[in-house]
Design a protein around this motif. Structure first.
Motif, mmCIF file in Angstrom:
data_model
loop_
_atom_site.group_PDB
_atom_site.id
_atom_site.type_symbol
_atom_site.label_atom_id
_atom_site.label_comp_id
_atom_site.label_asym_id
_atom_site.label_seq_id
_atom_site.Cartn_x
_atom_site.Cartn_y
_atom_site.Cartn_z
ATOM 1 N N ALA A 213 23.384 -27.348 -51.924
ATOM 2 C CA ALA A 213 22.402 -26.778 -50.999
ATOM 3 C C ALA A 213 23.066 -26.376 -49.686
ATOM 4 C CB ALA A 213 21.277 -27.781 -50.746
ATOM 5 N N SER A 214 23.964 -27.200 -49.216
ATOM 6 C CA SER A 214 24.674 -26.886 -47.976
ATOM 7 C C SER A 214 25.531 -25.629 -48.138
ATOM 8 C CB SER A 214 25.544 -28.075 -47.577
ATOM 9 O OG SER A 214 26.274 -27.798 -46.424
ATOM 10 N N ALA A 215 26.251 -25.539 -49.249
ATOM 11 C CA ALA A 215 27.085 -24.361 -49.510
ATOM 12 C C ALA A 215 26.217 -23.118 -49.648
ATOM 13 C CB ALA A 215 27.922 -24.574 -50.769
ATOM 14 N N LEU A 216 25.093 -23.243 -50.307
ATOM 15 C CA LEU A 216 24.182 -22.108 -50.465
ATOM 16 C C LEU A 216 23.682 -21.634 -49.096
ATOM 17 C CD1 LEU A 216 22.838 -20.357 -52.610
ATOM 18 C CD2 LEU A 216 20.978 -22.009 -52.693
ATOM 19 N N GLY A 217 23.366 -22.555 -48.229
ATOM 20 C CA GLY A 217 22.936 -22.187 -46.884
ATOM 21 C C GLY A 217 24.037 -21.482 -46.107
ATOM 22 N N ARG A 218 25.265 -21.984 -46.206
ATOM 23 C CA ARG A 218 26.391 -21.339 -45.509
ATOM 24 C C ARG A 218 26.607 -19.923 -46.027
ATOM 25 N NH1 ARG A 218 28.707 -26.374 -46.390
ATOM 26 N NH2 ARG A 218 29.947 -25.570 -48.119
ATOM 27 N N MET A 219 26.555 -19.751 -47.342
ATOM 28 C CA MET A 219 26.761 -18.423 -47.926
ATOM 29 C C MET A 219 25.640 -17.471 -47.513
ATOM 30 S SD MET A 219 29.545 -18.605 -49.548
ATOM 31 C CE MET A 219 30.598 -19.981 -49.874
ATOM 32 N N GLY A 220 24.417 -17.968 -47.449
ATOM 33 C CA GLY A 220 23.293 -17.131 -47.019
ATOM 34 C C GLY A 220 23.441 -16.693 -45.574
ATOM 35 N N ARG A 221 23.876 -17.612 -44.708
ATOM 36 C CA ARG A 221 24.084 -17.249 -43.298
ATOM 37 C C ARG A 221 25.224 -16.247 -43.153
ATOM 38 N NH1 ARG A 221 22.768 -22.557 -43.091
ATOM 39 N NH2 ARG A 221 24.919 -23.294 -42.988
ATOM 40 N N LEU B 199 26.106 -13.998 -45.358
ATOM 41 C CA LEU B 199 25.553 -12.716 -45.792
ATOM 42 C C LEU B 199 24.686 -12.108 -44.691
ATOM 43 C CD1 LEU B 199 24.974 -10.473 -47.830
ATOM 44 C CD2 LEU B 199 23.181 -11.940 -48.802
ATOM 45 N N GLU B 200 23.818 -12.914 -44.102
ATOM 46 C CA GLU B 200 22.971 -12.407 -43.019
ATOM 47 C C GLU B 200 23.805 -11.828 -41.884
ATOM 48 O OE1 GLU B 200 20.720 -15.887 -42.016
ATOM 49 O OE2 GLU B 200 19.077 -15.353 -43.352
ATOM 50 N N GLN B 201 24.859 -12.510 -41.497
ATOM 51 C CA GLN B 201 25.714 -12.035 -40.406
ATOM 52 C C GLN B 201 26.412 -10.728 -40.777
ATOM 53 O OE1 GLN B 201 28.281 -15.397 -39.750
ATOM 54 N NE2 GLN B 201 26.757 -16.498 -38.546
ATOM 55 N N ALA B 202 26.921 -10.650 -41.998
ATOM 56 C CA ALA B 202 27.616 -9.426 -42.428
ATOM 57 C C ALA B 202 26.656 -8.245 -42.458
ATOM 58 C CB ALA B 202 28.259 -9.645 -43.801
ATOM 59 N N LEU B 203 25.452 -8.456 -42.956
ATOM 60 C CA LEU B 203 24.467 -7.373 -42.993
ATOM 61 C C LEU B 203 24.034 -6.975 -41.584
ATOM 62 C CD1 LEU B 203 22.294 -8.521 -46.036
ATOM 63 C CD2 LEU B 203 23.907 -6.597 -45.955
ATOM 64 N N ALA B 204 23.903 -7.946 -40.690
ATOM 65 C CA ALA B 204 23.525 -7.645 -39.307
ATOM 66 C C ALA B 204 24.617 -6.820 -38.619
ATOM 67 C CB ALA B 204 23.273 -8.940 -38.534
ATOM 68 N N GLU C 9 32.948 -6.067 -46.505
ATOM 69 C CA GLU C 9 32.762 -7.463 -46.092
ATOM 70 C C GLU C 9 31.372 -7.961 -46.485
ATOM 71 O OE1 GLU C 9 33.658 -7.425 -41.921
ATOM 72 O OE2 GLU C 9 35.823 -7.384 -42.283
ATOM 73 N N ALA C 10 30.371 -7.122 -46.312
ATOM 74 C CA ALA C 10 29.013 -7.496 -46.718
ATOM 75 C C ALA C 10 28.934 -7.642 -48.238
ATOM 76 C CB ALA C 10 28.005 -6.461 -46.226
ATOM 77 N N GLY C 11 29.624 -6.773 -48.964
ATOM 78 C CA GLY C 11 29.658 -6.879 -50.424
ATOM 79 C C GLY C 11 30.314 -8.178 -50.879
ATOM 80 N N GLN C 12 31.368 -8.563 -50.198
ATOM 81 C CA GLN C 12 32.038 -9.829 -50.526
ATOM 82 C C GLN C 12 31.124 -11.020 -50.221
ATOM 83 O OE1 GLN C 12 34.796 -10.267 -52.130
ATOM 84 N NE2 GLN C 12 35.027 -12.452 -51.875
ATOM 85 N N ALA C 13 30.435 -10.981 -49.075
ATOM 86 C CA ALA C 13 29.504 -12.056 -48.716
ATOM 87 C C ALA C 13 28.355 -12.130 -49.724
ATOM 88 C CB ALA C 13 28.972 -11.837 -47.305
ATOM 89 N N LEU C 14 27.876 -10.977 -50.158
ATOM 90 C CA LEU C 14 26.814 -10.935 -51.166
ATOM 91 C C LEU C 14 27.293 -11.552 -52.469
ATOM 92 C CD1 LEU C 14 24.021 -10.017 -52.170
ATOM 93 C CD2 LEU C 14 25.048 -7.766 -52.631
ATOM 94 N N TRP C 15 28.482 -11.189 -52.881
ATOM 95 C CA TRP C 15 29.054 -11.720 -54.121
ATOM 96 C C TRP C 15 29.168 -13.241 -54.055
ATOM 97 C CZ3 TRP C 15 29.757 -10.876 -58.949
ATOM 98 C CH2 TRP C 15 30.751 -11.535 -59.673
ATOM 99 N N PHE D 195 27.481 -15.319 -52.230
ATOM 100 C CA PHE D 195 26.141 -15.900 -52.218
ATOM 101 C C PHE D 195 25.536 -15.891 -53.621
ATOM 102 C CE2 PHE D 195 21.534 -15.481 -50.731
ATOM 103 C CZ PHE D 195 21.398 -16.835 -50.482
ATOM 104 N N VAL D 196 25.667 -14.774 -54.321
ATOM 105 C CA VAL D 196 25.127 -14.675 -55.677
ATOM 106 C C VAL D 196 25.809 -15.688 -56.598
ATOM 107 C CG1 VAL D 196 25.027 -13.175 -57.724
ATOM 108 C CG2 VAL D 196 24.332 -12.294 -55.496
ATOM 109 N N VAL D 197 27.121 -15.810 -56.499
ATOM 110 C CA VAL D 197 27.856 -16.764 -57.345
ATOM 111 C C VAL D 197 27.405 -18.194 -57.047
ATOM 112 C CG1 VAL D 197 30.140 -17.774 -57.765
ATOM 113 C CG2 VAL D 197 29.857 -15.291 -57.743
#
Length: 113
Positions: free
Chosen positions: A21-29, A31-36, A64-70, A72-74
């Motif tokens: 859960a912690s890792a999922l939260g970090r990956m989501g944040r 992704l949010e930063q890269a998209l922003a 970079e956003a694509g990498q963050a998305l990847w 997060f999805v993984v």
């Protein structure tokens, strides 16, 4: 002193789920930063008038956003959440970011084949 009476495997499972859960939260944040960053760049630079130097900078942000998305999805899939459509809608992920998801950035070193 209280003693935890749960079996050790239950304690381990609980700690593993907490870390997932912690890792999922970090990956989501991430992704949010890269998209922003990409959205901020697009807001500051009209695409029709963008010089080549800025196009390269934008492409880097998309990658970079694509990498963050990847990542997060993984991470989501590792926890059993297999449907990525929700991420694309909830995070408003642009199609160009989705298309470069999972692509490794080009190496700066020449290949030695």
């Amino acid at each position: 002193m209280s003693r935890d009476l749960r079996p050790p495997v239950d304690i381990l499972h609980y700690e593993l789920v907490q870390e997932q859960a912690s890792a999922l939260g970090r990956m989501g944040r991430t992704l949010e930063q890269a998209l922003a960053q990409l959205r901020d760049f697009d807001a500051a630079h009209p695409r029709l008038e963008m010089p080549a130097s800025l196009q390269s900078a934008r492409r880097k942000l998309v990658m970079e956003a694509g990498q963050a998305l990847w990542m997060f999805v993984v991470q989501r899939e590792a926890t059993g959440l297999r449907d990525s459509r929700h991420i694309m809608r909830a995070y408003n992920v642009p199609a160009e970011v989705q298309l470069c998801m999972g692509l490794a950035p080009a190496s700066s070193k020449p290949s030695t084949r």
